[in-house]
Design a protein around this motif. Structure first.
Motif, PDB file in Angstrom:
ATOM      1  N   TRP A 230      -4.832  -0.381  -5.129  1.00  0.00           N
ATOM      2  CA  TRP A 230      -5.749  -0.091  -4.179  1.00  0.00           C
ATOM      3  C   TRP A 230      -6.443   1.443  -4.491  1.00  0.00           C
TER       4      TRP A 230
ATOM      5  N   GLU B  78     -12.836  -4.798  -6.981  1.00  0.00           N
ATOM      6  CA  GLU B  78     -13.388  -5.981  -6.833  1.00  0.00           C
ATOM      7  C   GLU B  78     -14.560  -6.092  -6.175  1.00  0.00           C
TER       8      GLU B  78
ATOM      9  N   ASP C 257       1.155  -2.174  -4.190  1.00  0.00           N
ATOM     10  CA  ASP C 257       1.834  -3.082  -3.346  1.00  0.00           C
ATOM     11  C   ASP C 257       3.296  -3.263  -3.935  1.00  0.00           C
TER      12      ASP C 257
ATOM     13  N   GLY D  49      -1.251  -5.982  -5.418  1.00  0.00           N
ATOM     14  CA  GLY D  49      -2.485  -5.464  -5.992  1.00  0.00           C
ATOM     15  C   GLY D  49      -2.396  -3.919  -6.043  1.00  0.00           C
TER      16      GLY D  49
ATOM     17  N   LYS E 258       0.840  -1.268  -0.025  1.00  0.00           N
ATOM     18  CA  LYS E 258      -0.079  -0.113   0.175  1.00  0.00           C
ATOM     19  C   LYS E 258       0.824   1.213   0.058  1.00  0.00           C
TER      20      LYS E 258
ATOM     21  N   LYS F 261      -9.899  -0.033  -1.050  1.00  0.00           N
ATOM     22  CA  LYS F 261     -10.360  -1.348  -1.476  1.00  0.00           C
ATOM     23  C   LYS F 261      -9.526  -1.588  -2.848  1.00  0.00           C
ATOM     24  N   ARG F 262      -9.499  -3.020  -2.882  1.00  0.00           N
ATOM     25  CA  ARG F 262      -8.702  -3.427  -4.026  1.00  0.00           C
ATOM     26  C   ARG F 262      -9.294  -3.157  -5.373  1.00  0.00           C
TER      27      ARG F 262
END
Length: 534
Positions: free
Chosen positions: A305, A409, A476, A303, A140, A334-335
Motif C-alpha cells: 500500500w 491499482e 500486509d 498486498g 498495513k 491505496k493498493r
C-alpha cells in the motif's frame, strides 16, 4: 465394533509398484534429535515429554555456532518433534530403530515449530511445518526506507591491545585487486584487520569494541570497508551495483525471545539466505550486513500500500513543529499495482543500535517493471563508487528521489507518495501506554541511541543516503515460503521417496476377516499394507 479373527496363518500376498522415477522428500537440515522413547498406555491419546533435553541428546550436524544454537534447542524433544511417536498415530517403530524419526514408509519427520514476536503489543506469528513456513501478522504494517551503499562496517575486538591506528586508515582501504602489490607495512595492517576486526554476526562469538570511533589508545574501534576490499577476498567482485532502496520495520524485541528457536531452525534450511534479483540490487545478499534472511511470498489477498494523499495541499508531510500545530495531514492509502511493480519480501536478522543483540525485521524491496517510475540511486562519491567505475559498471542514477511515485491499482498514472512526519499510523498512543520510541526520524543514517539524541532511521553503515519516508508504504504481513523443494515437482512424495536407491517397492498384504452384525459368517477383503523395499 468387532473383534477380528486370528489371521496369523493367512498367507502374505506380495505385489510391486513401479513408480518409474525416484521419489523426493524435503529433508530438515542441520539438526537431528537423538531417539528417545515415548511410552503410550492403552487408550491414551497423547503423552508429551516436557522434560528439558540436555546438550548431548542433540546431534549437531552442521552449524557454525553449536553452543549458541543449543541454547535455543533445550526443548527440542518436547517442542519440535512432539508429533513423532505420539499415541494413536500408528507409529510403528521402536525407540532404538535408527529410523525412529521417520514415517513407516521411511520418510523423515520434519520438525514442527511456532513462535511469535511483537512490538507495540502487535503480534506476528511464525511457524514451520513440513518444511513450509507461514508468517501471519497485521495488515498495513508501516515501513521506513533506507539504502545500502556498498560498505561493510567491521568492529575492533575489545581489549585485544591491537588495532588500526587512526592515521593509517587510508592505508588499509585496499581494493582486493591491488592486494598483490601492497608493501609489507600495509600487509601487516591488513593482517590486523583480518584477525582483530569483524562485522556484527549473530552466528559467531566476537567481543566487539563499540563506542567512539577512536579508542583511548588511538585505534579505530570501527571502520567502513567497501565490498571490494581485500578483507572479503573478491567475494563480491561480480556483484551487481547496489542501487535500490529497502523498506523495513523492526518487528521483534532484542534477540526475539519468543521466536528464537523457530527462527534459528528456519535460517539454516536450504532456501534460507536465497536472495532474489531485486534483493541483490539492494545488497540483501551481503551476508556481513544481513546475517540471515528468509524470503517470503505474500498470499493472494495480501498486498502493498502507498499513501497518495487526498489531492489537497495538506497531503504533504509536516515540515516542522509549527507546521504540525497549524494543520492536519491528509492521508489516503491505496493498493500498489503488483501487475506493474515487482517486489521481494524478507524477514531479516540484523544487529541494531550499535550493539551485538540482533532483531528480526520485515524487509521489502520494490521495482517498477514498466519503467514509469525509477528508484535506482547510487551516491556519486566514495570508495564504493570508485570501485564501480573501475569495474565499468553502468550507473543508472546519481540523484536521490525524496518524493517518489509508484503505480496504483486502477489508476492510469503513477502517484506520488507521502510519508508521515511523527509516528507510524498504528502508533498514535505510545505515550499513553508508557512507551518511548516509535517516532519516525526524518533523516537517513544510524538509528544509534534512538529514541534519544539526533537519531537517524537505519543502520550505522547506511549514512544519510536517502530520507526514510516513514509509513509512505505499508505491507500486509501474510506470507509463506517453501524452505526446501517445491511440492509441484513430479518426484516429490512418491511412495518410494523414503528410499533414494530404488524405483520399485514391494508391498505385502493380508486378507483381513470382517464380521458384520447382520451375518456371523466371516468374509474377507484386502486390508492393511506392509511395505518392504527391493
Amino acid at each position: 465394533q468387532y473383534e477380528p479373527d486370528d489371521i496369523s496363518t493367512v498367507p502374505v500376498v506380495n505385489f510391486t509398484i513401479d513408480f518409474g522415477k525416484l521419489g523426493h522428500v524435503n529433508a530438515f537440515s542441520n539438526y537431528a534429535p537423538d531417539p528417545k522413547a515415548r511410552e503410550c498406555s492403552p487408550g491414551q491419546e497423547n503423552e508429551i515429554d516436557d522434560s528439558p533435553i540436555v546438550a548431548d541428546e542433540i546431534i549437531v550436524l552442521n552449524v557454525s555456532n553449536p553452543s549458541l544454537n543449543l541454547e535455543y534447542m533445550k526443548q527440542i524433544r518436547g517442542e519440535f518433534f512432539n508429533h513423532t511417536a505420539s499415541c494413536n498415530t500408528q507409529h510403528g517403530r521402536s525407540h532404538d530403530d535408527p529410523l525412529y524419526y521417520h514415517s513407516n514408509s521411511g520418510v523423515p519427520h520434519d520438525p514442527s515449530s511456532a513462535g511469535f514476536m511483537a512490538t507495540h503489543s502487535t503480534h506476528r506469528f511464525l511457524s514451520m511445518h513440513e518444511q513450509t513456513a507461514l508468517l501471519v501478522g497485521e495488515g498495513k504494517h508501516g515501513v521506513w526506507r533506507f539504502q545500502e551503499n556498498g560498505f561493510i562496517r567491521v568492529y575492533r575486538k575489545k581489549d585485544c591491545g591491537c588495532g588500526i591506528p587512526r592515521e593509517k586508515k587510508q592505508n588499509v582501504l585496499v581494493d582486493w585487486l591491488d592486494l598483490p602489490s601492497v608493501d609489507d607495512e600495509t600487509r601487516a595492517l591488513l593482517d590486523i584487520l583480518n584477525t582483530s576486526y569483524s562485522n556484527i554476526d549473530s552466528n559467531k562469538e566476537f567481543n566487539y569494541a563499540f563506542g567512539e570511533e577512536i579508542s583511548p589508545e588511538g585505534y579505530l574501534n570501527w571502520i567502513d570497508l567497501p565490498i571490494y576490499h581485500a578483507k572479503f577476498n573478491g567475494t563480491y567482485e561480480e556483484h551487481v551495483p547496489i542501487d535500490l532502496p529497502l523498506f523495513y520495520c523492526q518487528t521483534s524485541s532484542p534477540d526475539f525471545p519468543h521466536m528464537g528457536a523457530t527462527w534459528h531452525l528456519m535460517k539454516v534450511q536450504p532456501r534460507a539466505n536465497k536472495v532474489g534479483p531485486l534483493g541483490k540490487r539492494a545488497g540483501v545478499d551481503i551476508r556481513e550486513n544481513f546475517n540471515d534472511v528468509v524470503r517470503f511470498y505474500q498470499f493472494s489477498d495480501a498486498g502493498l500500500w502507498a499513501n497518495i494523499g487526498q489531492g489537497s495541499e495538506n497531503d504533504m508531510t509536516f515540515k516542522n513543529l509549527e507546521d504540525m500545530k497549524k494543520r492536519v495531514q491528509t492521508v489516503n492509502y491505496k493498493r500498489i499495482d503488483l501487475e506493474k511493480v515487482d517486489s521481494e519480501l524478507y524477514i531479516m536478522e540484523r544487529a541494531y543500535h550499535n550493539a551485538p543483540e540482533t532483531y528480526l525485521s520485515m524487509l521489502l524491496v520494490m521495482n517498477d517493471r514498466t519503467g514509469e517510475t525509477e528508484q535506482s540511486y547510487i551516491r556519486p562519491d566514495g570508495d564504493y563508487y570508485d570501485g564501480l567505475i573501475r569495474r565499468n559498471h553502468v550507473i543508472k542514477n546519481t540523484i536521490p528521489d525524496n518524493h517518489p511515485k509508484i503505480p496504483i491499482e486502477n489508476m492510469a498514472e503513477a502517484k506520488q507518495v507521502y510519508g508521515l512526519a511523527t509516528y507510524g499510523h498504528h502508533h498514535m498512543a505510545r505515550i499513553a501506554h508508557g512507551l518511548t520510541g516509535g517516532a519516525c526520524p526524518n533523516k537517513g543514517g544510524d538509528v544509534s541511541l534512538y529514541p534519544w539524541g539526533d537519531a537517524g532511521s537505519g543502520f550505522p553503515v547506511n549514512y544519510e543516503e536517502i530520507t526514510p519516508l516513514c509509513d509512505a508504504f505499508l505491507l500486509d504481513i501474510k506470507a509463506w515460503v517453501n524452505l526446501d523443494k517445491t511440492w509441484n515437482e513430479p518426484h516429490m512424495f512418491l511412495g518410494n521417496a523414503g528410499r533414494h536407491t530404488t524405483l520399485k517397492i514391494e508391498q505385502s498384504t493380508k486378507p483381513t476377516p470382517i464380521t458384520t452384525e447382520s451375518s456371523p459368517i466371516s468374509t474377507t477383503k484386502i486390508g492393511q499394507i506392509h511395505t518392504s523395499w527391493i
